[in-house]
Design a protein around this motif. Structure first.
Motif, PDB file in Angstrom:
ATOM      1  N   PHE B 152      87.612  81.434  19.837  1.00  0.00           N
ATOM      2  CA  PHE B 152      88.695  80.868  19.028  1.00  0.00           C
ATOM      3  C   PHE B 152      89.596  81.942  18.416  1.00  0.00           C
ATOM      4  CE2 PHE B 152      85.251  77.653  18.798  1.00  0.00           C
ATOM      5  CZ  PHE B 152      85.862  76.741  19.642  1.00  0.00           C
ATOM      6  N   GLU B 169      93.509  77.334  17.787  1.00  0.00           N
ATOM      7  CA  GLU B 169      92.606  77.429  18.941  1.00  0.00           C
ATOM      8  C   GLU B 169      91.531  76.354  18.891  1.00  0.00           C
ATOM      9  OE1 GLU B 169      92.289  79.430  21.670  1.00  0.00           O
ATOM     10  OE2 GLU B 169      94.279  80.264  21.348  1.00  0.00           O
ATOM     11  N   TYR B 173      91.091  73.379  21.486  1.00  0.00           N
ATOM     12  CA  TYR B 173      89.822  73.208  22.202  1.00  0.00           C
ATOM     13  C   TYR B 173      89.320  71.776  22.047  1.00  0.00           C
ATOM     14  CZ  TYR B 173      85.197  74.308  24.013  1.00  0.00           C
ATOM     15  OH  TYR B 173      84.059  74.329  24.760  1.00  0.00           O
TER      16      TYR B 173
END
Lengths: 161, 253
Positions: B152, B169, B173
């Motif tokens: 991340f 991030e 995700y």
């Protein structure tokens, strides 16, 4: 939207799981190994066939080389045989020529001797005839009988002069 | 209500997505009815099993048409994994293959007239997407341990940007399964709805004027071809994205 009715979420998901897991197990343990082995088998077969073809080509090349070598050997042997035969033939011809030359020389010599002999004989008889003619002419013209020996002697003297 | 919308020819373009109970089934107090959706899932499963086992059973050295098709699909997925995941993706080949073939079979069966498109069901597409997402995340943690959290914060990002980058991030995700499931669901639903809408014009228009009825008919034929392509493409996209997520989990970017 009929897809968003909540009641069928659980049964659909349950049967999705059942179907997907079944399919996964069959694929992972039955279908895919089989397909993979068929493909591997084909790859091996193709490779071994290529190897065999390569080997066969090597064999063919070797056979061709051997054939050409034997051809060259045979050609050389033939050349040698031809050379020997022609050599022998020319030697024989030469020998015969030599022999014939000797024979011809001998015959020429013999003929020459015969000619000389007959020429001498002809000259001899010519002298006799000349003496006879001289005697006869003397007898006719002068009325003197010349002896044969004298006539001969006179002819010989005239011939030598 | 469901049977009402479904009966009488199903005039609503969305009626085709109606799930109906075929067999009542209750296990441990849970409703596990066999629905039309479940039956078409089973059909897809059976189709893939028959396709991948029967046509290869002759093990011909020179493959026939069907055996070639089986081998092509095998190598297609194998190459997809090799290109997108690399050599480490090999153990996940059966899963990706199953995923691809199952979605492809569901999509293709959905193209049959009077059939049911399983992949137009939110539960099904999100179910598959979350299986991929959870599986990939577990693989990531197994491979990298807690180091997977570094995923991340991409390499080379300055430290002061971390408070900004990490939430983005993480969000991107977490949104993956949603986009994955939604894409398949939306494509199939929209396509089939459009087909139904255009098909619905044919008879009303054609009944009065022959020529205008021909126009939606031509559109439906064209759309059917397009839908065939989408049926394949969406299965491919789903499988490729799964491969890419798998690649991220194994290689960390």
């Amino acid at each position: 939207m009929p897809q968003l009715q909540f009641w069928h979420f659980l049964p659909q998901f349950f049967w999705l799981a059942v179907c997907f897991i079944t399919l996964y197990l069959v694929m992972a343990f039955v279908a895919l190994p089989r397909i993979g082995s068929v493909l591997a088998q084909r790859r091996e077969k193709v490779e071994s066939d290529l190897d065999a073809a390569e080997r066969a080509r090597g064999d063919a090349d070797a056979a061709l080389a051997a054939y050409e070598a034997s051809l060259v050997g045979a050609r050389e042997a033939a050349h040698k045989a031809i050379g020997e035969a022609s050599h022998a033939a020319s030697k024989a011809a030469e020998a015969r020529n030599h022999e014939l030359d000797g024979e011809i020389a001998r015959q020429i010599e013999e003929a020459g001797r015969a000619i000389t002999a007959s020429k001498a004989q002809a000259m001899e008889s010519l002298s006799g005839m000349a003496a006879d003619a001289a005697r006869a002419a003397t007898a006719k013209l002068v009325g003197v009988e010349v002896s044969e020996a004298d006539a001969r002697q006179a002819v010989e003297a005239a011939k030598d002069a | 209500m469901a049977s009402e919308a479904h009966g009488a020819g199903g005039h609503s373009p969305l009626a085709q997505f109606e799930v109906t109970k075929m067999v009542d089934l209750q296990i441990a107090g849970l409703d596990l009815h066999i629905t039309n959706s479940a039956i078409w899932m089973m059909a897809a499963t059976a189709l893939v099993i028959v396709f991948t086992t029967v046509f290869i059973s002759r093990r011909a050295m020179v493959p026939g048409r069907m055996q070639s098709l089986v081998e092509i699909s095998y190598e297609f997925v194998a190459n997809m994994i090799k290109d997108n995941v690399g050599h480490e993706g090999r153990p996940y080949f059966p899963f990706i293959f199953t995923l691809f073939m199952f979605i492809l079979a569901c999509n293709m069966l959905g193209m049959l007239p009077f059939s049911f498109t399983v992949t137009s069901q939110v539960v099904v597409t999100f179910g598959l997407a979350f299986v991929v997402f959870i599986g990939v995340t577990i693989i990531g943690f197994i491979k990298h341990g807690l180091g997977f959290f570094k995923f991340f914060l991409p390499h080379g990002v300055p430290g002061f940007l971390a408070p900004l980058v990490i939430p983005i991030e993480v969000l991107s995700y977490l949104i993956r399964p949603v986009s994955l499931g939604l894409r398949l669901f939306a494509n199939l639903t929209a396509g089939h709805t459009m087909l139904k809408v255009f098909a619905g014009f044919i008879v009303p228009l054609g009944a009065f004027y022959i020529i205008p009825g021909v126009i939606p008919m031509a559109a439906v034929i064209g759309l059917t071809v397009l839908e065939m392509a989408i049926a394949f493409l969406q299965a491919y996209v789903f499988a490729v994205l799964s491969c890419i997520y798998l690649h991220d989990a194994i290689h960390m970017h």
